[in-house]
Write an enzyme that holds these catalytic residues in place. Structure first.
Site, PDB file in Angstrom:
ATOM      1  N   CYS A 117     -31.125 -27.949  27.115  1.00 18.96           N
ATOM      2  CA  CYS A 117     -32.018 -29.082  26.940  1.00 18.96           C
ATOM      3  C   CYS A 117     -30.969 -30.176  26.112  1.00 18.96           C
ATOM      4  O   CYS A 117     -30.173 -31.320  26.604  1.00 18.96           O
ATOM      5  CB  CYS A 117     -33.282 -28.863  26.807  1.00 18.96           C
ATOM      6  SG  CYS A 117     -34.777 -28.719  27.930  1.00 18.96           S
TER       7      CYS A 117
ATOM      8  N   ARG B 216     -27.457 -20.469  27.927  1.00 25.16           N
ATOM      9  CA  ARG B 216     -27.151 -21.922  27.889  1.00 25.16           C
ATOM     10  C   ARG B 216     -26.836 -23.185  26.919  1.00 25.16           C
ATOM     11  O   ARG B 216     -27.712 -22.902  26.092  1.00 25.16           O
ATOM     12  CB  ARG B 216     -28.220 -22.290  28.853  1.00 25.16           C
ATOM     13  CG  ARG B 216     -28.652 -22.563  30.665  1.00 25.16           C
ATOM     14  CD  ARG B 216     -29.704 -23.176  31.079  1.00 25.16           C
ATOM     15  NE  ARG B 216     -30.743 -22.301  30.675  1.00 25.16           N
ATOM     16  CZ  ARG B 216     -32.094 -22.734  31.573  1.00 25.16           C
ATOM     17  NH1 ARG B 216     -32.055 -23.451  32.411  1.00 25.16           N
ATOM     18  NH2 ARG B 216     -33.480 -22.720  30.698  1.00 25.16           N
TER      19      ARG B 216
HETATM   20  C1  UDX Z   1     -36.112 -28.166  34.068  1.00 24.26           C
HETATM   21  C2  UDX Z   1     -35.023 -28.786  33.487  1.00 24.26           C
HETATM   22  O1  UDX Z   1     -34.002 -28.319  33.823  1.00 24.26           O
HETATM   23  C3  UDX Z   1     -35.620 -29.862  32.443  1.00 24.26           C
HETATM   24  O2  UDX Z   1     -34.095 -31.046  32.416  1.00 24.26           O
HETATM   25  C4  UDX Z   1     -36.544 -30.564  31.753  1.00 24.26           C
HETATM   26  O3  UDX Z   1     -36.245 -30.376  30.823  1.00 24.26           O
HETATM   27  C5  UDX Z   1     -37.347 -29.019  32.009  1.00 24.26           C
HETATM   28  O4  UDX Z   1     -37.565 -28.279  33.943  1.00 24.26           O
HETATM   29  P1  UDX Z   1     -36.330 -24.897  32.941  1.00 24.26           P
HETATM   30  O5  UDX Z   1     -37.268 -25.236  33.826  1.00 24.26           O
HETATM   31  O6  UDX Z   1     -35.273 -24.511  31.913  1.00 24.26           O
HETATM   32  O7  UDX Z   1     -35.646 -26.947  32.924  1.00 24.26           O
HETATM   33  O8  UDX Z   1     -35.261 -25.394  34.490  1.00 24.26           O
HETATM   34  P2  UDX Z   1     -34.555 -23.715  35.271  1.00 24.26           P
HETATM   35  O9  UDX Z   1     -34.690 -22.839  34.009  1.00 24.26           O
HETATM   36  O10 UDX Z   1     -33.481 -23.671  35.495  1.00 24.26           O
HETATM   37  O11 UDX Z   1     -35.353 -23.596  36.528  1.00 24.26           O
HETATM   38  C6  UDX Z   1     -35.956 -24.230  37.501  1.00 24.26           C
HETATM   39  C7  UDX Z   1     -36.608 -22.819  38.462  1.00 24.26           C
HETATM   40  O12 UDX Z   1     -36.529 -23.921  39.638  1.00 24.26           O
HETATM   41  C8  UDX Z   1     -35.756 -22.228  38.735  1.00 24.26           C
HETATM   42  O13 UDX Z   1     -36.129 -20.872  39.225  1.00 24.26           O
HETATM   43  C9  UDX Z   1     -35.103 -22.478  40.681  1.00 24.26           C
HETATM   44  O14 UDX Z   1     -35.065 -21.225  41.108  1.00 24.26           O
HETATM   45  C10 UDX Z   1     -35.951 -23.187  40.535  1.00 24.26           C
HETATM   46  N1  UDX Z   1     -36.045 -24.645  41.722  1.00 24.26           N
HETATM   47  C11 UDX Z   1     -35.602 -24.854  41.767  1.00 24.26           C
HETATM   48  C12 UDX Z   1     -36.776 -24.270  42.832  1.00 24.26           C
HETATM   49  O15 UDX Z   1     -37.929 -23.455  43.064  1.00 24.26           O
HETATM   50  N2  UDX Z   1     -36.690 -24.519  43.829  1.00 24.26           N
HETATM   51  C13 UDX Z   1     -35.685 -26.561  44.680  1.00 24.26           C
HETATM   52  O16 UDX Z   1     -35.999 -26.883  44.770  1.00 24.26           O
HETATM   53  C14 UDX Z   1     -34.618 -25.982  42.762  1.00 24.26           C
HETATM   54  C1  UDX Z   2     -35.853 -28.854  22.760  1.00 27.46           C
HETATM   55  C2  UDX Z   2     -36.925 -29.887  22.010  1.00 27.46           C
HETATM   56  O1  UDX Z   2     -37.345 -28.846  20.896  1.00 27.46           O
HETATM   57  C3  UDX Z   2     -37.729 -29.896  22.794  1.00 27.46           C
HETATM   58  O2  UDX Z   2     -38.946 -30.901  22.748  1.00 27.46           O
HETATM   59  C4  UDX Z   2     -37.472 -30.553  24.657  1.00 27.46           C
HETATM   60  O3  UDX Z   2     -38.655 -30.241  25.263  1.00 27.46           O
HETATM   61  C5  UDX Z   2     -36.177 -29.796  24.864  1.00 27.46           C
HETATM   62  O4  UDX Z   2     -35.045 -29.564  24.414  1.00 27.46           O
HETATM   63  P1  UDX Z   2     -34.838 -26.343  22.629  1.00 27.46           P
HETATM   64  O5  UDX Z   2     -33.979 -27.068  23.326  1.00 27.46           O
HETATM   65  O6  UDX Z   2     -36.129 -25.282  23.642  1.00 27.46           O
HETATM   66  O7  UDX Z   2     -36.592 -27.648  22.747  1.00 27.46           O
HETATM   67  O8  UDX Z   2     -34.557 -26.115  21.246  1.00 27.46           O
HETATM   68  P2  UDX Z   2     -34.681 -26.497  19.819  1.00 27.46           P
HETATM   69  O9  UDX Z   2     -36.066 -25.638  19.309  1.00 27.46           O
HETATM   70  O10 UDX Z   2     -35.209 -27.993  20.207  1.00 27.46           O
HETATM   71  O11 UDX Z   2     -33.238 -26.406  19.315  1.00 27.46           O
HETATM   72  C6  UDX Z   2     -32.350 -26.925  20.062  1.00 27.46           C
HETATM   73  C7  UDX Z   2     -30.757 -26.741  18.969  1.00 27.46           C
HETATM   74  O12 UDX Z   2     -30.784 -26.851  18.290  1.00 27.46           O
HETATM   75  C8  UDX Z   2     -30.906 -25.434  19.214  1.00 27.46           C
HETATM   76  O13 UDX Z   2     -28.652 -25.128  19.259  1.00 27.46           O
HETATM   77  C9  UDX Z   2     -31.025 -25.100  17.939  1.00 27.46           C
HETATM   78  O14 UDX Z   2     -30.288 -23.401  17.196  1.00 27.46           O
HETATM   79  C10 UDX Z   2     -30.588 -26.235  16.872  1.00 27.46           C
HETATM   80  N1  UDX Z   2     -31.013 -27.271  15.737  1.00 27.46           N
HETATM   81  C11 UDX Z   2     -32.842 -26.331  15.844  1.00 27.46           C
HETATM   82  C12 UDX Z   2     -30.307 -26.964  14.496  1.00 27.46           C
HETATM   83  O15 UDX Z   2     -29.340 -26.472  14.487  1.00 27.46           O
HETATM   84  N2  UDX Z   2     -31.015 -27.136  13.406  1.00 27.46           N
HETATM   85  C13 UDX Z   2     -32.340 -26.873  13.543  1.00 27.46           C
HETATM   86  O16 UDX Z   2     -32.639 -27.991  12.020  1.00 27.46           O
HETATM   87  C14 UDX Z   2     -32.999 -28.018  14.552  1.00 27.46           C
END
Ligand code: UDX
Ligand code: UDX
Length: 459
Positions: free
Chosen positions: A259, A326
């Site tokens: 993200c 990722r």
């Molecule tokens: C997704 C988005 O990437 C992110 O921007 C948003 O914040 C939250 O939703 P994530 O759930 O991590 O994050 O995506 P991903 O783990 O890539 O899962 C997407 C799933 O959708 C995959 O399993 C893929 O196979 C599926 N997919 C994709 C479908 O079922 N149909 C489609 O047409 C495309």
């Molecule tokens: C983030 C947002 O927190 C969440 O609200 C959104 O829906 C998706 O993206 P996530 O990507 O799962 O969630 O991870 P997060 O816990 O936010 O950490 C993001 C990155 O920042 C990680 O690489 C983490 O190691 C880093 N981080 C976070 C730091 O280096 N220092 C910190 O104090 C907090």
């Protein structure tokens, strides 16, 4: 639920827990097979048990994506991936639009299309147009309902949200979301009802701001290193200001995940395309890229040279309590160390490195002890709880070298000193002195005498 990824699977399972009848559809056959077999394809604390219970109680089912699967649905959630377009900062919306085109013919009258995935402002109306072009007579609504789930605590973040954000244009959409989130509203969880455009922007702006806090902490950490400061005290000192707050101020190797990196890039891209450059976030992206690039040189500086050295990497997931690789900083560090001639082995409690190209030049150790055995240096990249409990004295004895680089400031200087490590935290000066032999390690506190304003270990 279209998409059974991190977001779709957690959201679908939790909606089933709330009592809804949920069908999760995904195009990934392997993922669906695992789910049908009761195995979650992702590691998320608490998800397996929750999934199992909902499936057993008949509220949660999984299947291969089939457009007719949505024919009976009151709500169709879109939780498919919106990664960055290859070689660009722009969000790739192809999955969202493909899924919309496929479900449009099947939508029932009054259906509510809920966009969960993170999408640029304006996507909601694009999705609406795709459906109304195909179904001019259909009464339906499209709602933007971004998620704020952190990996590793996604179930908790869903069930105990700080707020719920709903972007909708019509009363039907609002009524639909009030039905979905009724139990939260009854517990007076704040719900922000706004336009879809605002909801789409809120999501990006929230992530961009959090990423900015992290980038700020990382730069302050570098300043502390150059001024003899200690970033742990500095961030504690500023974080106690209620306007700043302590969270997301921990310096580290740079942020990763599915993200922050893509959302900050997409935010910058949106600003650029609309002639409203987001210069702060542009700087956040650059700071983070440079930091990940600099990790290997930090190791080389600490070791003198990496060539021929055996280096143990502790943790490769982008953060603890997830198996997600990722944009993980370790994926930049490890190839660079291998390139510099080091023998690299890594250990991570959850990550399965098979097929990960960036890790091919290194060895996956089966345990923390195996990773440390005979290593000249250890580098902590991901702050798994297992590493916090590491017995430093025995770790020192296992290793052949005394260098320990801590990219997450997990350990205390005193404990590291006691164990005889040449400890390199971030955001404060390294512990430099003679590296005692493993036998001497742990031989009680050294005699210390305060010399001037610092402490010098003697003997
Ligand atoms: C997704 C988005 O990437 C992110 O921007 C948003 O914040 C939250 O939703 P994530 O759930 O991590 O994050 O995506 P991903 O783990 O890539 O899962 C997407 C799933 O959708 C995959 O399993 C893929 O196979 C599926 N997919 C994709 C479908 O079922 N149909 C489609 O047409 C495309
Ligand atoms: C983030 C947002 O927190 C969440 O609200 C959104 O829906 C998706 O993206 P996530 O990507 O799962 O969630 O991870 P997060 O816990 O936010 O950490 C993001 C990155 O920042 C990680 O690489 C983490 O190691 C880093 N981080 C976070 C730091 O280096 N220092 C910190 O104090 C907090």
């Amino acid at each position: 639920m279209i998409g059974a990824g991190y977001v779709g699977l957690v959201t679908g399972t939790c909606l089933a827990k709330l009592g809804f009848d949920v069908l999760c559809l995904d195009t990934d056959a392997e993922r669906v097979a695992a789910l049908k077999g009761g195995r979650s394809p992702i590691y998320e604390p608490g998800l397996d048990a929750l999934m199992e219970k909902q499936v057993a109680e008949g509220r949660l089912r999984f299947d291969r994506f089939e457009p007719k699967g949505v024919a009976r649905a009151d709500f169709v959630f879109l939780a498919v991936g919106t990664p960055s377009l290859p070689g660009s900062d722009e969000a790739d919306l192809s999955q969202i639009f493909d899924a919309t085109r496929m479900v449009a013919p099947q939508l029932r009258p009054g259906a509510c299309l809920v966009v969960k995935s993170t999408v640029p402002a304006g996507t909601n109306s694009a999705i609406r147009a795709i459906v109304s072009d195909r179904r001019p007579e259909l009464a339906f609504s499209v709602v933007s309902n971004p998620e704020f789930l952190r990996e590793g605590r996604a179930v908790e973040d869903f069930l105990r949200p700080d707020r719920i954000v709903v972007g909708c244009h019509d009363a039907a959409g609002r009524a639909g979301m009030e039905r979905i989130y009724r139990s939260f509203m009854e517990q007076s969880v704040p719900v922000v009802f706004t336009t879809p455009e605002n909801a789409e922007l809120i999501k990006y702006a929230a992530n961009a701001f959090l990423a900015m806090k992290v980038a700020f902490a990382n730069e302050v950490s570098d300043l502390c290193e150059a001024t003899g400061g200690d970033v742990r005290d500095v961030v504690r000192g500023i974080g106690l200001d209620a306007r700043i707050g302590p969270s997301f101020l921990q310096p580290g190797p740079g942020f990763g995940g599915s993200c922050f990196p893509k959302d900050t890039r997409a935010f910058v891209d949106i600003g650029r395309r609309l002639g409203r450059p987001q210069r702060l976030v542009e700087a956040v992206v650059a700071i983070n890229e440079d930091r990940k690039e600099s990790l290997a040189s930090r190791v080389s500086e600490a070791l003198g040279s990496c060539a021929g050295k055996t280096i143990a990497i502790l943790g490769v997931a982008f953060k603890p309590d997830t198996d997600d690789l990722r944009e993980a900083p370790a994926l930049r560090l490890i190839p660079a160390l291998v390139e510099a001639g080091a023998a690299v082995r890594f250990y991570d409690p959850q990550v399965d490195a098979d097929g990960v190209s960036e890790l091919e030049g290194a060895d996956q150790a089966p345990s923390l002890a195996a990773a440390l055995e005979g290593a000249d240096a250890a580098v902590l990249v991901t702050e798994w709880a297992e590493f916090r409990m590491l017995d430093l004295v025995s770790a020192r004895r296992r290793m052949s070298g005394a260098t320990f680089i801590d990219f997450r400031n997990v350990y205390s200087r005193e404990a590291m000193d006691e164990a005889g490590f040449l400890y390199h935290p971030i955001g404060s000066a390294p512990l430099r002195d003679d590296a005692r032999s493993p036998e001497q390690a742990g031989s009680g506190r050294r005699q210390r005498q305060a010399v001037g304003d610092g402490q010098v270990a003697v003997g």
